[in-house]
Design an enzyme around this catalytic site. Sequence first.
Site, PDB file in Angstrom:
ATOM      1  CE  LYS A 273      -3.936  -2.242   2.149  1.00  0.00           C
ATOM      2  NZ  LYS A 273      -4.650  -2.616   3.357  1.00  0.00           N
TER       3      LYS A 273
ATOM      4  CG  ASP B  88      -9.977  -0.129   4.738  1.00  0.00           C
ATOM      5  OD1 ASP B  88      -9.697  -0.342   3.538  1.00  0.00           O
ATOM      6  OD2 ASP B  88      -9.298  -0.592   5.685  1.00  0.00           O
TER       7      ASP B  88
ATOM      8  CD  GLN C 192      -3.605  -4.393   6.450  1.00  0.00           C
ATOM      9  OE1 GLN C 192      -3.452  -3.426   5.724  1.00  0.00           O
ATOM     10  NE2 GLN C 192      -4.264  -5.468   6.069  1.00  0.00           N
TER      11      GLN C 192
END
Length: 299
Positions: free
Chosen positions: A53, A120, A97
């Site tokens: 990422k 997200d 994460q």
Amino acid sequence: MSADRIDGKAFAATVRMKVAEHVARIKEGGITPGLAVVLVGEDPASEVYVRNKGKQTLEVGMNSYEHKLPADTPEAEVLALIERLNNDPMVHGILCQLPVPDHIDDAKVINAIAPEKDVDGFHISNVGLLATGQKSMVPCTPLGCLMMLRDRHGSLSGLNAVVVGRSNIVGKPMAALLLKDSCTVTIAHSRTKDIEAVCKQADIVVAAVGRAEMINADWIKAGATVIDVGINRIAAPERGEGKMRLVGDVDYASAAEVAGAITPVPGGVGPMTIACLLANTVTACCRANGLPEPEGLTA
Ligand code: NDP
């Protein structure tokens, strides 16, 4: 009949290019979009994801901020970091994460992220906005699937779509997005009766189950578009002792005989997920600064 193979790797490269172009335009106005990633603990798979990422964020010209915390970091410290990032004007997107260590409540952490920075799309406000058809941050994997479906079909209006799987991160948001695009949507799951027949009615099948090659040609209507989200690791003795390979939830070879188009695994949905994270970050930056949003990169 042999289905068209939807090349997610090439599609993701196009998305990244569009993101990079938009980032360049924003930077001319003196703003650089920034993505902050919080990783708690040393899970090797998570470390790989976070590294990828960060690398791809820099490649499209954005700022990347990685916050790696030891596995025993108290929850309060993680929440305090999120609060600092919420208030940092250089940071337009934040993600934590998953999974986080057991002593940390993941819902608490996700819901501590400012909804407009929640790239997200897991914050409960964004879930509610999406469920009610309003503008929101959209989870990356379903957004990637939607982009590929729009590219294939143009308008999705009136098509019959079956989403197999009802998880909060894939199945449910996928169904909400398809409904927003005026599909007739069915969500199938482990209790669905005669699931094969349900899928066989569909113009679009999105498989997000986590069962290796469960869906085969018998489940697919001729000419349907099949999006395979599943990532399953199975033994591959043909590659040598102890070797593994990745397969989807769809038996590709069999389904491709009947479908009109199908995504492979690997190289289908997978590469789209990070590309959509970058797209969400640039969208969040535009919204924060009252700038025009990038076309074709949002739901
Ligand atoms: P979950 O385990 O959270 O959900 C799986 C869903 O599949 C559940 O709703 C479950 O139903 C349903 N299901 C399980 N078994 C069956 C069955 N035999 N028949 C019908 N439905 C069934 O998984 P996720 O949604 O998180 O992920 C799904 C897959 O997608 C996984 O392989 C995962 O690795 C992959 N994935 C890929 C991503 C990517 O970037 N490409 C990103 C995220 C996930 P029920 O609710 O009734 O139990």
